[in-house]
Design a protein around this motif. Structure first.
Motif, PDB file in Angstrom:
ATOM      1  N   ILE A 239      37.739  44.949  28.970  1.00 18.93           N
ATOM      2  CA  ILE A 239      37.267  46.218  28.418  1.00 18.93           C
ATOM      3  C   ILE A 239      36.109  45.903  27.489  1.00 18.93           C
ATOM      4  O   ILE A 239      36.254  45.180  26.498  1.00 18.93           O
ATOM      5  N   ASP A 240      34.945  46.425  27.804  1.00 23.75           N
ATOM      6  CA  ASP A 240      33.734  46.104  27.047  1.00 23.75           C
ATOM      7  C   ASP A 240      33.404  47.202  26.032  1.00 23.75           C
ATOM      8  O   ASP A 240      33.944  48.303  26.067  1.00 23.75           O
ATOM      9  N   GLY A 241      32.473  46.862  25.141  1.00 21.95           N
ATOM     10  CA  GLY A 241      31.918  47.828  24.199  1.00 21.95           C
ATOM     11  C   GLY A 241      32.821  48.177  23.043  1.00 21.95           C
ATOM     12  O   GLY A 241      32.681  49.255  22.451  1.00 21.95           O
ATOM     13  N   ILE A 242      33.752  47.289  22.674  1.00 25.48           N
ATOM     14  CA  ILE A 242      34.666  47.607  21.565  1.00 25.48           C
ATOM     15  C   ILE A 242      34.584  46.580  20.439  1.00 25.48           C
ATOM     16  O   ILE A 242      35.325  46.666  19.470  1.00 25.48           O
ATOM     17  N   GLY A 243      33.687  45.597  20.564  1.00 25.85           N
ATOM     18  CA  GLY A 243      33.470  44.671  19.458  1.00 25.85           C
ATOM     19  C   GLY A 243      34.338  43.431  19.472  1.00 25.85           C
ATOM     20  O   GLY A 243      34.192  42.557  18.618  1.00 25.85           O
ATOM     21  N   PHE A 244      35.251  43.314  20.414  1.00 28.05           N
ATOM     22  CA  PHE A 244      36.075  42.111  20.530  1.00 28.05           C
ATOM     23  C   PHE A 244      36.593  42.026  21.968  1.00 28.05           C
ATOM     24  O   PHE A 244      36.617  43.034  22.686  1.00 28.05           O
ATOM     25  N   PRO A 245      36.987  40.842  22.424  1.00 25.17           N
ATOM     26  CA  PRO A 245      37.450  40.725  23.815  1.00 25.17           C
ATOM     27  C   PRO A 245      38.855  41.307  23.990  1.00 25.17           C
ATOM     28  O   PRO A 245      39.795  40.924  23.291  1.00 25.17           O
ATOM     29  N   ALA A 246      38.981  42.259  24.906  1.00 27.13           N
ATOM     30  CA  ALA A 246      40.276  42.834  25.270  1.00 27.13           C
ATOM     31  C   ALA A 246      40.369  42.792  26.786  1.00 27.13           C
ATOM     32  O   ALA A 246      39.443  43.222  27.487  1.00 27.13           O
ATOM     33  N   HIS A 247      41.468  42.257  27.294  1.00 35.69           N
ATOM     34  CA  HIS A 247      41.626  42.054  28.733  1.00 35.69           C
ATOM     35  C   HIS A 247      42.929  42.641  29.241  1.00 35.69           C
ATOM     36  O   HIS A 247      43.961  42.566  28.577  1.00 35.69           O
ATOM     37  N   TYR A 248      42.845  43.232  30.439  1.00 35.31           N
ATOM     38  CA  TYR A 248      44.038  43.508  31.219  1.00 35.31           C
ATOM     39  C   TYR A 248      44.297  42.259  32.066  1.00 35.31           C
ATOM     40  O   TYR A 248      43.464  41.879  32.891  1.00 35.31           O
ATOM     41  N   ALA A 249      45.462  41.635  31.868  1.00 36.52           N
ATOM     42  CA  ALA A 249      45.795  40.473  32.684  1.00 36.52           C
ATOM     43  C   ALA A 249      46.065  40.880  34.127  1.00 36.52           C
ATOM     44  O   ALA A 249      45.847  40.102  35.056  1.00 36.52           O
ATOM     45  N   GLY A 250      46.535  42.112  34.334  1.00 38.98           N
ATOM     46  CA  GLY A 250      46.824  42.595  35.680  1.00 38.98           C
ATOM     47  C   GLY A 250      48.153  42.097  36.199  1.00 38.98           C
ATOM     48  O   GLY A 250      48.848  41.301  35.575  1.00 38.98           O
ATOM     49  N   SER A 251      48.525  42.581  37.368  1.00 34.48           N
ATOM     50  CA  SER A 251      49.782  42.173  37.999  1.00 34.48           C
ATOM     51  C   SER A 251      49.608  40.821  38.678  1.00 34.48           C
ATOM     52  O   SER A 251      48.506  40.477  39.109  1.00 34.48           O
ATOM     53  N   PRO A 252      50.685  40.027  38.806  1.00 35.22           N
ATOM     54  CA  PRO A 252      50.557  38.707  39.419  1.00 35.22           C
ATOM     55  C   PRO A 252      50.509  38.735  40.938  1.00 35.22           C
ATOM     56  O   PRO A 252      50.096  37.765  41.564  1.00 35.22           O
ATOM     57  N   LEU A 253      50.965  39.821  41.542  1.00 38.76           N
ATOM     58  CA  LEU A 253      50.903  40.006  42.991  1.00 38.76           C
ATOM     59  C   LEU A 253      50.150  41.290  43.294  1.00 38.76           C
ATOM     60  O   LEU A 253      50.108  42.207  42.473  1.00 38.76           O
ATOM     61  N   GLN A 254      49.563  41.378  44.470  1.00 38.46           N
ATOM     62  CA  GLN A 254      48.994  42.640  44.907  1.00 38.46           C
ATOM     63  C   GLN A 254      50.144  43.616  45.130  1.00 38.46           C
ATOM     64  O   GLN A 254      51.029  43.373  45.938  1.00 38.46           O
ATOM     65  N   MET A 255      50.121  44.718  44.380  1.00 45.93           N
ATOM     66  CA  MET A 255      51.249  45.639  44.379  1.00 45.93           C
ATOM     67  C   MET A 255      51.274  46.550  45.597  1.00 45.93           C
ATOM     68  O   MET A 255      52.330  46.874  46.128  1.00 45.93           O
ATOM     69  N   ASP A 256      50.122  47.033  46.027  1.00 50.17           N
ATOM     70  CA  ASP A 256      50.072  47.848  47.234  1.00 50.17           C
ATOM     71  C   ASP A 256      48.687  47.737  47.841  1.00 50.17           C
ATOM     72  O   ASP A 256      47.861  46.936  47.403  1.00 50.17           O
ATOM     73  N   THR A 260      43.953  45.319  47.756  1.00 51.30           N
ATOM     74  CA  THR A 260      43.671  44.259  48.721  1.00 51.30           C
ATOM     75  C   THR A 260      42.488  43.389  48.319  1.00 51.30           C
ATOM     76  O   THR A 260      42.386  42.245  48.759  1.00 51.30           O
ATOM     77  N   ARG A 261      41.595  43.887  47.504  1.00 55.75           N
ATOM     78  CA  ARG A 261      40.427  43.113  47.087  1.00 55.75           C
ATOM     79  C   ARG A 261      40.610  42.441  45.719  1.00 55.75           C
ATOM     80  O   ARG A 261      39.724  41.729  45.245  1.00 55.75           O
ATOM     81  N   ASP A 262      41.746  42.662  45.088  1.00 55.23           N
ATOM     82  CA  ASP A 262      41.964  42.115  43.742  1.00 55.23           C
ATOM     83  C   ASP A 262      42.410  40.658  43.809  1.00 55.23           C
ATOM     84  O   ASP A 262      43.291  40.309  44.596  1.00 55.23           O
ATOM     85  N   THR A 263      41.797  39.824  42.977  1.00 55.25           N
ATOM     86  CA  THR A 263      42.260  38.455  42.778  1.00 55.25           C
ATOM     87  C   THR A 263      43.115  38.441  41.526  1.00 55.25           C
ATOM     88  O   THR A 263      42.645  38.763  40.434  1.00 55.25           O
ATOM     89  N   LYS A 264      44.369  38.072  41.663  1.00 47.82           N
ATOM     90  CA  LYS A 264      45.297  38.106  40.535  1.00 47.82           C
ATOM     91  C   LYS A 264      45.145  36.859  39.682  1.00 47.82           C
ATOM     92  O   LYS A 264      44.721  35.801  40.156  1.00 47.82           O
ATOM     93  N   SER A 265      45.527  36.980  38.390  1.00 50.76           N
ATOM     94  CA  SER A 265      45.227  35.888  37.465  1.00 50.76           C
ATOM     95  C   SER A 265      46.079  35.974  36.207  1.00 50.76           C
ATOM     96  O   SER A 265      46.783  36.964  35.988  1.00 50.76           O
ATOM     97  N   VAL A 266      45.995  34.931  35.406  1.00 53.89           N
ATOM     98  CA  VAL A 266      46.513  34.913  34.042  1.00 53.89           C
ATOM     99  C   VAL A 266      45.362  34.489  33.132  1.00 53.89           C
ATOM    100  O   VAL A 266      44.338  33.975  33.594  1.00 53.89           O
ATOM    101  N   ILE A 267      45.535  34.716  31.827  1.00 51.23           N
ATOM    102  CA  ILE A 267      44.432  34.505  30.884  1.00 51.23           C
ATOM    103  C   ILE A 267      44.873  33.575  29.765  1.00 51.23           C
ATOM    104  O   ILE A 267      45.995  33.681  29.261  1.00 51.23           O
ATOM    105  N   LEU A 268      43.976  32.685  29.380  1.00 50.76           N
ATOM    106  CA  LEU A 268      44.161  31.883  28.178  1.00 50.76           C
ATOM    107  C   LEU A 268      43.012  32.203  27.230  1.00 50.76           C
ATOM    108  O   LEU A 268      41.838  31.997  27.570  1.00 50.76           O
TER     109      LEU A 268
END
Length: 441
Positions: A239-256, A260-268
């Motif tokens: 999420i940009d434009g808020i003055g600090f890094p904020a991330h949606y980690a997202g789901s670990p599997l494609q849910m539906d 189909t185009r999403d690459t799933k991930s985790v964040i450090l």
């Protein structure tokens, strides 16, 4: 000096494909992968930003799966779990009971903590020292707040007519006040929340009401922290434009099939006071892909060899009905699981009726049957016989006509043991009892 925050989210344990295909092996694989990445990352704290489960009543297998995964993560670093909109406080409380060795361990010894209450005075604000003790990670955790909960759990009359975003601003400001209270120069602030922030791109596998614009938090109202660990949106993104890094980690599997185009991930997130955090996104490789195929059978055959082991939704463009279509596609995709087949034919589209449609605009039963049978290659004399049969079936007696039908008279006569000589003028068959029995048979 840095603090390392490992961020995962939206596991949705128990989620099924097309409502009938369980994915237990995939969840086991991806949770193992997440744990292995966490081991390599050596974080100071682990944040799960909501939706451990896909429903409010998870199965015992899914409860066991969650407990096993969280216990494994807790051995690596302290874990904070934020309640999502799919989670319930009752389920998470029982999970806490399980992870505390059935309540035998004191809270300060439990490595996994759950944020389930957003009311003033009940918010989870936790502090964890880094491995070397040089910094402290402060986490303010905000569980999902359904719009109705404001009416029952927040007693301030001033917010009675406020919008959801305005109410969320007040709650988030309270989180920040508690988080930043007596903040020192070596304190790192993390905001962990399960919510929909305006500007985020949904995957459309989320519940539609929960991503309605009326229930979005304003991005600039988020607490000004060092890192925002967000959950609820299944597509990984910043999420940009808020003055600090904020991330949606997202789901670990494609849910539906919207993902189909999403690459799933985790964040450090590697955070140092006074500097922009270093964000490392690690893709996840476990789990089967979700694939959508569309085209003629020949076009699908050309790409089928590249699909492999996947969940597949197929749309076939044909000129007419195709015999053994499912069997043909299964032979093309031997390693895949086909969860849906849609056959599109010119002129076979379903027309949506509106309020202006009248009975005169609707096709008759005869027209519908004739069109259906013609598409199925029932034609000529065979079609004429079917349509004639329909006409006979439709020629029911008038319900207002009290005259008994011939079959009813036959049965009455047989029961009474009366003899019959033929057919009288009223249409009643008369004659011997054996003749009646033969007619009825």
């Amino acid at each position: 000096m840095t603090a390392r925050v490992f961020h995962t989210s939206d596991w949705h344990l128990g989620r099924q494909i097309a409502g009938r295909h369980r994915r237990d092996a995939e969840f086991d694989a991806v949770l193992h992968e997440i744990t292995e990445i966490a081991v390599d990352s050596a974080p100071d704290v682990i944040v799960h930003s909501g939706d451990l489960f896909d429903g409010p009543r998870p199965s015992l297998d899914d409860m066991r799966r969650a407990a096993h995964a969280l216990r494994g993560l807790g051995k690596i670093a302290p874990v904070v779990v934020v309640a999502g909109n799919h989670d319930t406080s009752y389920v998470l409380s029982f999970l806490k009971f399980m992870l505390s060795d059935l309540g035998t361990r004191p809270d300060d010894e439990v490595r996994v903590r759950f944020a389930t209450d957003a009311r003033p005075g009940s918010l989870l604000v936790a502090e964890y020292p880094t491995a070397r003790g040089e910094l402290a990670v402060r986490i303010g955790a905000l569980p999902y707040l359904h719009p109705n909960r404001f009416a029952y759990e927040f007693a301030d009359p001033a917010t009675a007519t406020a919008t959801y975003a305005e109410r969320m601003r007040v709650v988030q400001a309270d989180v920040y006040r508690r988080l930043a209270h007596n903040r020192g120069p070596r304190d790192v602030l993390v905001f962990a929340a399960h919510l929909f922030v305006e500007g985020a791109t949904p995957s459309r596998s989320e519940r539609p009401i929960s991503i309605d614009s009326d229930y979005a938090a304003i991005a600039t109202n988020l607490p000004l922290v060092d890192y925002g660990a967000l959950g609820h949106i299944h597509k990984p993104q910043r999420i940009d434009g808020i003055g600090f890094p904020a991330h949606y980690a997202g789901s670990p599997l494609q849910m539906d099939f919207g993902e189909t185009r999403d690459t799933k991930s985790v964040i450090l997130a590697e955070i140092a006071p006074g500097r922009e955090p270093r964000i490392e996104v690690t893709p996840l490789e476990s789990g089967r892909r979700l694939v959508k195929l569309a085209g003629t059978l020949d076009e699908i055959r050309q790409t089928a060899g590249r699909v492999g082991d996947a969940w597949v939704k197929v749309t076939v463009h044909t000129d007419g009905p195709t015999l053994a279509l499912a069997e043909t596609l299964t032979e093309m995709l031997p390693k895949a699981t086909i969860v849906d087949i849609d056959e599109l034919r010119p002129g076979a589209e379903v027309h949506i009726l509106d309020h202006a449609t009248t009975a005169a605009d609707l096709p008759s039963v005869e027209d519908l049957l004739r069109e259906y049978l013609s598409d199925g290659r029932v034609m000529g004399p065979a079609l004429d016989r079917v349509m004639s049969t329909l006409s006979h079936l439709q020629a029911d007696p008038d319900p207002t006509d009290r005259t008994s039908c011939c079959e009813e008279n036959l049965l009455t006569a047989a029961i009474e043991g009366r003899g019959f000589d033929g057919i009288d003028r009223s249409g009643v068959l008369t004659g011997s009892e054996s003749t009646v029995t033969e007619a009825l048979s």
